[in-house]
Design an enzyme around this catalytic site. Structure first.
Site, PDB file in Angstrom:
ATOM      1  N   GLY A  65     -16.268 -80.621  -7.821  1.00  0.00           N
ATOM      2  CA  GLY A  65     -17.378 -80.794  -8.754  1.00  0.00           C
ATOM      3  C   GLY A  65     -17.066 -80.049 -10.044  1.00  0.00           C
ATOM      4  O   GLY A  65     -16.172 -79.202 -10.084  1.00  0.00           O
ATOM      5  N   GLY A 116     -15.877 -81.576  -3.998  1.00  0.00           N
ATOM      6  CA  GLY A 116     -16.576 -82.805  -4.386  1.00  0.00           C
ATOM      7  C   GLY A 116     -15.766 -84.080  -4.197  1.00  0.00           C
ATOM      8  O   GLY A 116     -16.341 -85.165  -4.050  1.00  0.00           O
ATOM      9  N   GLU A 139     -14.365 -73.744  -1.378  1.00  0.00           N
ATOM     10  CA  GLU A 139     -15.509 -73.142  -2.078  1.00  0.00           C
ATOM     11  C   GLU A 139     -15.756 -71.671  -1.797  1.00  0.00           C
ATOM     12  O   GLU A 139     -16.342 -70.985  -2.631  1.00  0.00           O
ATOM     13  CB  GLU A 139     -16.788 -73.936  -1.768  1.00  0.00           C
ATOM     14  CG  GLU A 139     -16.848 -75.335  -2.378  1.00  0.00           C
ATOM     15  CD  GLU A 139     -16.233 -76.426  -1.518  1.00  0.00           C
ATOM     16  OE1 GLU A 139     -15.584 -76.096  -0.494  1.00  0.00           O
ATOM     17  OE2 GLU A 139     -16.401 -77.615  -1.850  1.00  0.00           O
ATOM     18  N   ASP A 147     -19.755 -77.737   0.531  1.00  0.00           N
ATOM     19  CA  ASP A 147     -20.944 -78.594   0.463  1.00  0.00           C
ATOM     20  C   ASP A 147     -20.561 -80.080   0.526  1.00  0.00           C
ATOM     21  O   ASP A 147     -19.645 -80.432   1.259  1.00  0.00           O
ATOM     22  CB  ASP A 147     -21.773 -78.237  -0.793  1.00  0.00           C
ATOM     23  CG  ASP A 147     -21.059 -78.568  -2.090  1.00  0.00           C
ATOM     24  OD1 ASP A 147     -19.821 -78.689  -2.110  1.00  0.00           O
ATOM     25  OD2 ASP A 147     -21.747 -78.706  -3.125  1.00  0.00           O
TER      26      ASP A 147
END
Ligand code: QUE
Length: 357
Positions: A65, A116, A139, A147
């Site tokens: 992301g 992401g 992450e 996530d």
């Protein structure tokens, strides 16, 4: 409109090309907002039989992301202050759209795919990887957590491999990805254009999933041995604990060079991220994907507001000194109440997901 994501119809295919080369195709809010409505339109268009997603530039599918933009918005006021909220809402809604997509969704993952990038690939029906694959959920190194559905897909990888990958951020190659079940097919990078052409030329009069599977099977090559698979037993032995301390102690007992390196890796990650991630993965094991996405939205808002996220971005992506100063600095200082607070409901700020089958 921005050229960071290219959207075209090619005969029976909707083709998505992530095209943000300067950032290894990292996914921005703008890209989510361009892609999502086009996926809706293709789902409703009977002439579109399947969607293919790939990365431009030859190096990366998607590096993650756009966490750098989110980090620089934290602490600001006005429109910029809401980027953490808007970005994660848009990204998770897009992942959810792909998860429940009614047509074959085929990711061609030819290079780096992190964070992401797994959100854009893992939720579709088919993931084709190449010899250039570098796959990771890194992450915990930037003070957040794995996530984009990691709470759902990591616990569903074999044994404790997902716990290992989510806590340490370890990199996987193509053989590992096939063993995990991330990859449905492995194809040589040089054959991807031919694969696209074959999908475009296929007779799509049958069930879409079977047609896509038939074309992909014709390109699949047998993967080599997986280093991760060779460690399956030790991973199960060391990563099954309910507390991060149990995992560290189990690694210490192993007494091998690999276990010592892995323990050292864990000790470099954000202590808060480690505690939150282990709880996320244990909770996700017994939850469906939609419930996990709602849980992850709460975590995204709680963790991006904390010190470790800004500090992790600084140390890994801005200054690149790889020397984050975490706060709290040790596992022992992260209280159960702090972890609990990250999972708490957010009245007026929950992730709303459309009901889908
Ligand atoms: C953890 C992450 C990300 C990361 C590194 C981590 C991530 C991400 C990027 C990234 C890499 C290169 C870029 C860029 C972003 O790195 O999510 O814009 O050019 O997007 O350790 O989660």
């Amino acid at each position: 409109m921005s050229d960071d994501v290219l959207l075209e119809s090619r005969g029976p295919l909707g083709v998505v090309t992530l095209n943000r080369l300067k950032a290894l195709n990292a996914l921005s809010l703008e890209m989510c907002r361009a892609l999502h409505p086009r996926l809706d339109a293709w789902a409703a268009d009977p002439s579109v039989k399947a969607v293919v997603i790939r990365g431009a530039g030859g190096r990366a599918f998607c590096a993650g992301g756009d966490v750098r933009a989110v980090a620089s918005s934290v602490g600001r006021t006005g429109a910029e202050a809401s980027l953490a909220r808007e970005f994660f809402r848009a990204e998770y809604a897009l992942n959810h759209r792909i998860h429940h997509y009614p047509k074959p969704f085929i990711a061609l993952v030819d290079g780096i795919c992190m964070g992401g990038g797994l959100g854009l690939s893992m939720h579709g029906a088919f993931r084709v990887v190449t010899e250039k694959l570098v796959l990771a959920m890194p992450e915990t190194a930037i003070g957040i957590f794995p996530d984009v559905g990691g709470g759902w897909f990591l616990p569903r990888f074999p044994g404790e491999a997902g716990t290992y990958l989510g806590l340490t951020g370890a990199r996987c190659d193509a053989a590992d990805a096939v063993w995990l079940g991330y990859a449905t097919h492995q194809v040589e990078s040089s054959r991807l254009e031919d694969l696209m052409a074959a999908l475009g030329a296929a007779d799509w009069s049958g069930a879409g999933r079977d047609v896509a599977a038939g074309v992909l099977a014709g390109f699949h090559q047998v993967p080599g041995p997986s280093g991760l698979a060779a460690r399956a037993e030790v991973l199960s032995r060391c990563f099954g604990g309910q507390r991060v301390e149990d995992i560290l102690a189990a690694l210490e007992r192993e007494g091998t060079a690999w276990a010592e390196e892995t323990r050292a890796t864990l000790l470099r990650m954000s202590p808060t991220s480690l505690r939150v991630t282990l709880r996320q993965l244990r909770q996700g094991r017994g939850q469906d994907y939609d419930a996990t996405a709602r849980m992850e939205y709460r975590l995204s808002q709680a963790l991006t507001a904390r010190h470790d996220f800004r500090e992790g971005i600084r140390a890994v992506l801005v200054d690149k000194d790889q020397k984050p100063r975490w706060s709290p600095a040790t596992l022992a200082e992260v209280t159960e109440a702090e972890v609990e607070a990250c999972f708490a409901p957010r009245p007026g700020d929950e992730l709303e997901l459309p009901a889908r089958g």
